[in-house]
Scaffold this motif. Structure first.
Motif, PDB file in Angstrom:
ATOM      1  N   PRO A 162       0.795  -1.237   0.000  1.00 12.83           N
ATOM      2  CA  PRO A 162       0.000   0.000   0.000  1.00 12.83           C
ATOM      3  C   PRO A 162       0.825   1.284   0.000  1.00 12.83           C
ATOM      4  O   PRO A 162       0.360   2.307  -0.486  1.00 12.83           O
ATOM      5  N   ASP A 163       2.038   1.246   0.534  1.00 11.00           N
ATOM      6  CA  ASP A 163       2.875   2.454   0.592  1.00 11.00           C
ATOM      7  C   ASP A 163       3.892   2.505  -0.538  1.00 11.00           C
ATOM      8  O   ASP A 163       4.911   3.180  -0.431  1.00 11.00           O
ATOM      9  N   ILE A 164       3.633   1.802  -1.622  1.00 13.97           N
ATOM     10  CA  ILE A 164       4.598   1.723  -2.716  1.00 13.97           C
ATOM     11  C   ILE A 164       4.887   3.103  -3.294  1.00 13.97           C
ATOM     12  O   ILE A 164       4.003   3.946  -3.440  1.00 13.97           O
ATOM     13  N   PHE A 165       6.165   3.361  -3.581  1.00 12.93           N
ATOM     14  CA  PHE A 165       6.626   4.595  -4.223  1.00 12.93           C
ATOM     15  C   PHE A 165       7.679   4.150  -5.212  1.00 12.93           C
ATOM     16  O   PHE A 165       8.813   3.864  -4.831  1.00 12.93           O
ATOM     17  N   SER A 166       7.334   4.034  -6.502  1.00 13.15           N
ATOM     18  CA  SER A 166       8.120   3.193  -7.396  1.00 13.15           C
ATOM     19  C   SER A 166       8.345   3.814  -8.770  1.00 13.15           C
ATOM     20  O   SER A 166       7.644   4.732  -9.196  1.00 13.15           O
ATOM     21  N   VAL A 167       9.369   3.258  -9.451  1.00 11.89           N
ATOM     22  CA  VAL A 167       9.578   3.483 -10.876  1.00 11.89           C
ATOM     23  C   VAL A 167       9.303   2.171 -11.584  1.00 11.89           C
ATOM     24  O   VAL A 167       9.860   1.130 -11.215  1.00 11.89           O
ATOM     25  N   VAL A 168       8.417   2.195 -12.580  1.00 13.21           N
ATOM     26  CA  VAL A 168       8.049   1.007 -13.355  1.00 13.21           C
ATOM     27  C   VAL A 168       8.679   1.152 -14.738  1.00 13.21           C
ATOM     28  O   VAL A 168       8.389   2.105 -15.461  1.00 13.21           O
ATOM     29  N   HIS A 206       8.720   9.635 -20.784  1.00 11.61           N
ATOM     30  CA  HIS A 206       9.402   9.100 -21.968  1.00 11.61           C
ATOM     31  C   HIS A 206       9.816  10.245 -22.887  1.00 11.61           C
ATOM     32  O   HIS A 206       9.504  11.417 -22.629  1.00 11.61           O
ATOM     33  N   GLY A 207      10.502   9.908 -23.951  1.00 16.36           N
ATOM     34  CA  GLY A 207      11.124  10.908 -24.810  1.00 16.36           C
ATOM     35  C   GLY A 207      10.175  11.772 -25.605  1.00 16.36           C
ATOM     36  O   GLY A 207      10.585  12.809 -26.137  1.00 16.36           O
ATOM     37  N   ASP A 208       8.901  11.388 -25.724  1.00 25.43           N
ATOM     38  CA  ASP A 208       7.953  12.185 -26.493  1.00 25.43           C
ATOM     39  C   ASP A 208       7.362  13.338 -25.686  1.00 25.43           C
ATOM     40  O   ASP A 208       6.614  14.151 -26.225  1.00 25.43           O
ATOM     41  N   LEU A 209       7.679  13.392 -24.401  1.00 26.30           N
ATOM     42  CA  LEU A 209       7.175  14.493 -23.579  1.00 26.30           C
ATOM     43  C   LEU A 209       8.005  15.748 -23.835  1.00 26.30           C
ATOM     44  O   LEU A 209       9.211  15.675 -24.045  1.00 26.30           O
ATOM     45  N   SER A 210       7.343  16.889 -23.781  1.00 26.90           N
ATOM     46  CA  SER A 210       8.081  18.144 -23.856  1.00 26.90           C
ATOM     47  C   SER A 210       8.838  18.349 -22.552  1.00 26.90           C
ATOM     48  O   SER A 210       8.559  17.688 -21.551  1.00 26.90           O
ATOM     49  N   GLN A 211       9.777  19.309 -22.551  1.00 30.27           N
ATOM     50  CA  GLN A 211      10.531  19.558 -21.330  1.00 30.27           C
ATOM     51  C   GLN A 211       9.612  20.030 -20.214  1.00 30.27           C
ATOM     52  O   GLN A 211       9.773  19.649 -19.047  1.00 30.27           O
ATOM     53  N   ALA A 212       8.615  20.831 -20.555  1.00 28.55           N
ATOM     54  CA  ALA A 212       7.675  21.318 -19.541  1.00 28.55           C
ATOM     55  C   ALA A 212       6.861  20.165 -18.959  1.00 28.55           C
ATOM     56  O   ALA A 212       6.627  20.104 -17.737  1.00 28.55           O
ATOM     57  N   ALA A 265      14.540   7.826 -17.780  1.00 27.32           N
ATOM     58  CA  ALA A 265      14.772   7.716 -16.334  1.00 27.32           C
ATOM     59  C   ALA A 265      16.222   7.960 -15.944  1.00 27.32           C
ATOM     60  O   ALA A 265      16.545   7.957 -14.754  1.00 27.32           O
ATOM     61  N   ARG A 266      17.111   8.170 -16.922  1.00 24.97           N
ATOM     62  CA  ARG A 266      18.512   8.401 -16.588  1.00 24.97           C
ATOM     63  C   ARG A 266      18.662   9.613 -15.681  1.00 24.97           C
ATOM     64  O   ARG A 266      18.107  10.670 -15.935  1.00 24.97           O
ATOM     65  N   GLY A 267      19.392   9.436 -14.615  1.00 24.80           N
ATOM     66  CA  GLY A 267      19.680  10.562 -13.738  1.00 24.80           C
ATOM     67  C   GLY A 267      18.591  10.874 -12.734  1.00 24.80           C
ATOM     68  O   GLY A 267      18.728  11.823 -11.978  1.00 24.80           O
ATOM     69  N   ILE A 268      17.476  10.107 -12.727  1.00 27.31           N
ATOM     70  CA  ILE A 268      16.454  10.334 -11.700  1.00 27.31           C
ATOM     71  C   ILE A 268      17.086  10.093 -10.340  1.00 27.31           C
ATOM     72  O   ILE A 268      17.648   9.032 -10.079  1.00 27.31           O
ATOM     73  N   ASP A 269      17.011  11.085  -9.486  1.00 25.26           N
ATOM     74  CA  ASP A 269      17.579  10.952  -8.144  1.00 25.26           C
ATOM     75  C   ASP A 269      16.531  11.429  -7.145  1.00 25.26           C
ATOM     76  O   ASP A 269      16.516  12.580  -6.743  1.00 25.26           O
TER      77      ASP A 269
END
Length: 618
Positions: free
Chosen positions: A241-247, A273-279, A303-307
């Motif tokens: 229930p408390d999951i906080f995840s990257v899929v 993903h790559g089709d999203l704008s920077q905003a 997801a590269r660099g997600i910290d």
């Protein structure tokens, strides 16, 4: 004496370290900082993501630079905009007491002319992504021909993203006598080639085995039919229930599709993903960092660099095309010494990949089965009960109590509790009682890997202590073993939730468990142990254990995480075939873009502290 003082850092850095609350250096900091301060040499440092590498090169770099000289003296290359900004912010915090030292971030998606102006005003340190840095060099907007230091952070990730040619070109524009510090989680051939081409007899620092996975991350896999992959993902989320995840998904199309399905089914999810704008990307990451999103569905490149701190799970919805990439994925959790879980959902045809990953990360996977519906319902029910118990009462409600009491007149306490809980719980029970078991197919990894056979059927117990009592799964397991005087393998499948936990023993120990634990007190509260209504042998995981006899449960790092909150209830009806997340029930929310409240939890303490408050017989 602060241990950072022993590393040779100067007073201005020690003041900043004190402000940041750092007390003990991490292993990579302890090994790298003295080398970089004492030796004027190149360095190759191998350490997993989240081990404190920025401070490992940031502190000695700041100490070695001349703040009175306004020319650019150091270049730090990092793979993504997010990591570039993160490093810049950290360097600024480290150098807050160094007058005149300026750091500028250079990355795509922002004004290149404004970045060039900032550098021209005087920037001793530039932190840049390779693509934008190469662009600035080509336009003549930056001069790095006289720098003294070049740092490659997350070098393997930069090369995996296709920046090899940019990095080679940038390094070729720097002086031969500069010092190069290369920090990487792994050492693939391309990283080794750069080290050989641009570094001279570098010192080497290694934290853990080369290419190995982090010791703070447990690895488990679930074998399902291909058609059940999405249903398996939902059940794993509901069981935590408390999951906080990257899929992780392989393609942009799958990433978007899975995220849309999760949102439709009421989960706090979003795609990256790559089709999203920077905003759009910035908006998603802001919501994820604020824990308004609990399941971030992402491609490897995006997801590269997600910290982000306290990610509890990494879920490999699909394994990556390159097996080596798995190590980067799992490095998103279990950071800075905290515990995390990496989950793989696979089909029978992919089982051979598990052994290949094990060889790379030098760790074993635990094979588990998808929890059955009734076990998920039990977990959710107890989670809800604890959430109700812990809810802070706003006494504005007192004015309405007479009318509320009139509505509830004639209902005794037990009936009232049943009805109150059923408001939320009925959705889950109605959903899962119609669902089939997903664990019908046994995977049988290899006939060469014998399964451990134990005498007696396992029994699963519920106990009313958990993360709020400052236990994670390892501490609770040790506590139970010592209290019950059992062997290291006699307590297994330890699953810690916020206010309760589950654990297994073989049936021969049941009488001892019930007799010893029931009637004890823990911090003035009676311990209560019951045999779980769901049998402990086959639900929520197989009876196979890892080589240490441990079980890596979904709740293993509960003491390190903050439970995600949920926003206001969205008006409207429900799809009768799906349980929808209400405010606080499990990990879903009816409001798909709801804000999240964060509640603080005391940090987990060592088992030594647990022993000092051993339960006593009441």
């Amino acid at each position: 004496m602060n241990k950072f003082e022993q590393l040779g850092l100067n007073e201005s850095l020690l003041l900043a370290i004190k402000d940041l609350g750092f007390e003990n250096p991490s292993e990579v900091q302890e090994k790298a900082i003295p080398v970089l301060l004492e030796e004027d040499s190149d360095l190759v440092a191998l350490a997993q993501t989240g081990t404190g590498k920025t401070a490992a090169f940031g502190f000695p770099l700041i100490q070695k630079l001349n703040a009175d000289d306004k020319t650019t003296q150091a270049l730090i290359l990092s793979p993504t905009r997010e990591l570039c900004l993160q490093i810049t912010n950290e360097i600024k915090l480290y150098s807050k007491y160094v007058k005149g030292l300026h750091t500028v971030a250079v990355y795509g998606g922002a004004s290149i002319t404004e970045q060039a102006r900032e550098i021209k005003r005087g920037a001793q340190i530039i932190v840049a992504t390779p693509g934008r840095m190469q662009d600035m060099i080509n336009r003549g907007l930056v001069n790095i021909k006289n720098i003294n230091y070049c740092i490659l952070d997350e070098a393997d990730e930069m090369l995996n993203m296709g920046f090899y040619e940019d990095i080679v070109s940038i390094l070729s524009d720097t002086p031969d006598d500069k010092k190069t510090w290369l920090f990487s989680a792994t050492m693939p051939a391309e990283v080794a080639r750069i080290a050989k081409k641009f570094m001279h007899e570098p010192a080497e620092v290694t934290v853990g085995a080369k290419n190995s996975g982090s010791a703070t991350v447990s690895h488990e896999f679930y074998c399902v039919n291909a058609r059940d992959r999405y249903e398996a993902l939902k059940r794993l989320a509901d069981a935590n229930p408390d999951i906080f995840s990257v899929v992780f998904c392989r393609t942009k199309r799958d990433t978007q599709a899975v995220a849309e399905k999760l949102i439709e089914d009421g989960y706090n999810a979003a795609a990256l993903h790559g089709d999203l704008s920077q905003a759009q990307r910035d908006g998603v990451m802001k919501s994820f960092r604020g824990r308004q999103i609990q399941m971030l569905v992402a491609t490897d490149v995006a997801a590269r660099g997600i910290d982000v701190d306290n990610i509890t799970h990494v879920v490999n919805y699909q394994l990556p095309d390159e097996i080596e990439t798995y190590n980067h994925r799992s490095g998103r959790t279990g950071r800075a010494g905290k515990l995390g879980t990496s989950i793989v959902i696979i089909t029978k045809s992919e089982l051979r990949k598990i052994s290949a990953i094990e060889r790379i990360i030098k760790q074993k996977f635990e094979e588990k089965t998808i929890p059955q519906g009734m076990e998920i319902c039990e977990i959710q029910l107890l989670h809800l009960a604890n959430k109700i118990k812990d809810t802070e009462v706003d006494h504005e409600i007192d004015n309405y109590l007479p009318a509320i009491n009139e509505v509830f007149e004639g209902l005794d306490k037990e009936e009232l509790i049943k009805r109150m809980v059923s408001v939320e719980f009925n959705r889950f029970i109605n959903y899962y009682k119609k669902k089939r078991d997903l664990s019908g197919d046994k995977s049988d990894r290899s006939s060469s890997e014998p399964r451990e056979v134990r005498a007696g059927d396992p029994v699963r117990y519920f106990v009313n202590i958990g993360a709020r009592d400052d236990f994670d799964w390892m501490q609770l397991k040790d506590f139970l073993k010592e209290t019950l005087d059992l062997g290291r393998d006699d307590v297994f499948k330890v699953d810690v939730k916020e206010g309760f936990s589950f654990f297994n023993t073989d049936g021969e120990h049941t009488e001892k468990v019930m007799e010893v634990l029931n009637g004890f007190e823990l911090n003035g509260r009676r311990i209560n142990v019951e045999i779980s209504k769901n049998d402990g042998g086959s639900r929520g995981g197989s009876s196979r254990r890892d080589h240490n006899g441990r079980s890596s449960s979904g709740g293993r790092n509960s003491s390190d995480r903050k439970p995600g909150g949920f926003g206001p209830r969205k008006e409207g009806g429900f799809n009768s075939d799906r349980p929808r997340r209400e405010s606080g029930f499990g990990g879903r929310s009816e409001n798909r873009s709801s804000g999240g409240e964060k509640t603080d939890r005391p940090a987990g303490r060592s088992f030594e502290a647990a022993k000092n408050r051993r339960p006593r017989r009441s």
